[in-house]
Design a protein around this motif. Sequence first.
Motif, PDB file in Angstrom:
ATOM      1  N   ILE A 106       0.835  -1.194   0.000  1.00 16.98           N
ATOM      2  CA  ILE A 106       0.000   0.000   0.000  1.00 16.98           C
ATOM      3  C   ILE A 106       0.877   1.254   0.000  1.00 16.98           C
ATOM      4  CG2 ILE A 106      -1.834  -1.180   1.259  1.00 16.98           C
ATOM      5  CD1 ILE A 106      -1.025   0.481   3.728  1.00 16.98           C
ATOM      6  N   SER A 107       0.267   2.358  -0.380  1.00 17.54           N
ATOM      7  CA  SER A 107       0.896   3.674  -0.301  1.00 17.54           C
ATOM      8  C   SER A 107      -0.096   4.610   0.364  1.00 17.54           C
ATOM      9  CB  SER A 107       1.262   4.186  -1.697  1.00 17.54           C
ATOM     10  OG  SER A 107       1.758   5.512  -1.638  1.00 17.54           O
ATOM     11  N   ILE A 108       0.315   5.221   1.501  1.00 15.33           N
ATOM     12  CA  ILE A 108      -0.578   6.097   2.260  1.00 15.33           C
ATOM     13  C   ILE A 108       0.260   7.003   3.149  1.00 15.33           C
ATOM     14  CG2 ILE A 108      -0.876   4.553   4.254  1.00 15.33           C
ATOM     15  CD1 ILE A 108      -3.836   5.394   4.252  1.00 15.33           C
ATOM     16  N   GLU A 168      -7.463   9.070   5.049  1.00 18.28           N
ATOM     17  CA  GLU A 168      -6.468   9.429   4.035  1.00 18.28           C
ATOM     18  C   GLU A 168      -6.749   8.687   2.729  1.00 18.28           C
ATOM     19  OE1 GLU A 168      -3.863  11.508   3.982  1.00 18.28           O
ATOM     20  OE2 GLU A 168      -4.241  12.280   6.006  1.00 18.28           O
ATOM     21  N   ILE A 220      -4.024   7.076   9.243  1.00 16.08           N
ATOM     22  CA  ILE A 220      -4.460   6.311   8.073  1.00 16.08           C
ATOM     23  C   ILE A 220      -5.929   6.553   7.773  1.00 16.08           C
ATOM     24  CG2 ILE A 220      -4.766   3.976   7.165  1.00 16.08           C
ATOM     25  CD1 ILE A 220      -2.329   3.124   8.737  1.00 16.08           C
ATOM     26  N   LEU A 251      -5.865   6.214   0.044  1.00 22.30           N
ATOM     27  CA  LEU A 251      -5.081   4.979   0.105  1.00 22.30           C
ATOM     28  C   LEU A 251      -4.914   4.392  -1.292  1.00 22.30           C
ATOM     29  CD1 LEU A 251      -3.883   2.440   1.596  1.00 22.30           C
ATOM     30  CD2 LEU A 251      -6.229   1.583   1.680  1.00 22.30           C
ATOM     31  N   HIS A 252      -3.676   4.052  -1.625  1.00 19.99           N
ATOM     32  CA  HIS A 252      -3.398   3.326  -2.869  1.00 19.99           C
ATOM     33  C   HIS A 252      -2.995   1.910  -2.493  1.00 19.99           C
ATOM     34  CE1 HIS A 252      -1.200   3.198  -7.035  1.00 19.99           C
ATOM     35  NE2 HIS A 252      -2.069   2.217  -6.860  1.00 19.99           N
ATOM     36  N   ASN A 253      -3.870   0.962  -2.769  1.00 24.43           N
ATOM     37  CA  ASN A 253      -3.630  -0.437  -2.431  1.00 24.43           C
ATOM     38  C   ASN A 253      -3.216  -1.183  -3.699  1.00 24.43           C
ATOM     39  OD1 ASN A 253      -3.593  -3.053  -1.532  1.00 24.43           O
ATOM     40  ND2 ASN A 253      -5.564  -2.965  -0.487  1.00 24.43           N
ATOM     41  N   GLU A 264       5.013   4.135   1.835  1.00 25.03           N
ATOM     42  CA  GLU A 264       4.554   2.944   1.141  1.00 25.03           C
ATOM     43  C   GLU A 264       5.371   1.750   1.600  1.00 25.03           C
ATOM     44  OE1 GLU A 264       6.916   2.700  -3.052  1.00 25.03           O
ATOM     45  OE2 GLU A 264       5.196   4.065  -2.994  1.00 25.03           O
TER      46      GLU A 264
END
Length: 282
Positions: A138-140, A175, A172, A177-179, A144
């Motif tokens: 993930i990126s948050i 926010e 988190i 979130l890029h999963n 990441e």
Amino acid sequence: MALESLPITGQLATLNQAQGKLLDLSIEFGPRLFAAALILVVGHYFGRWVGRLLDKMLKHMDLDITIRQLLTRIVRGLFLVLFLVMALQNLGVDLLPLIAGLGVAGAGVALAMQGVLSNVAAGLTIIFTRPFRVNEYISIAKEEGLVENISLFSTTLSHVDLSRVVIPNRKIAGEILHNYGEIRQINLTVGVAYTTDIGQALGAVEEVLRSNPRVLQEPRPVVQVVTLADSSVNIGVRPWVSVPDYALAIGELNRSVLETFRQQGISIPFPQREVRLLDSGR
């Protein structure tokens, strides 16, 4: 002599009286203390046994490991509280004033620990809504990594350099979130000369992707012309790989593409600029 012996006699009497009182208290409360301690020990091991049994049952339900751990800890905690209440009752403790006092103290603690409680609330939201799971990338919050652990208070990400990032759960929740999940898409670009046979160049890249064991064939890799640049025709190379193979696959593919192009005589041009000097005297 008689006058001097009176204080000593009084001290001995006081000591004997204290020993007698202590003995009476031991006889009266000793069995209760032993029973209370025994109840707590039994509660501890009984709670662990019930927790293991519940964890086995939840595994058959295919629940996420984070939810299993949370439910197991809650059940163990409830059994410990139950046996603690039984131990206090055995000692003759009046529980109503104790509960009232704990309520007042709990309100004060809640005010003093707002940050911690917000982490817990965010952790419960993450655990039950499951926007990401353990072993997903993930990126948050400008960080990441691979999700290593999700707890009530924080989420731990691991990096390829073996470092760890611990993010408070309140950072988190809410926010963007890029999963990435368990696979990632590599985005490479390689330029070839305008005189190159594009079909040959695309075929060479596709052959490199098929021969690399880290590259996944499903989803199918994307290889296409992406840009007609000033000095080259840029080919986009976008295969998917497993998250642990991401960094290694980038280096391997760059090297393989370079070696394959050299073997097949495909030119990778340098940036070129044409400069014209105008005679200002004319």
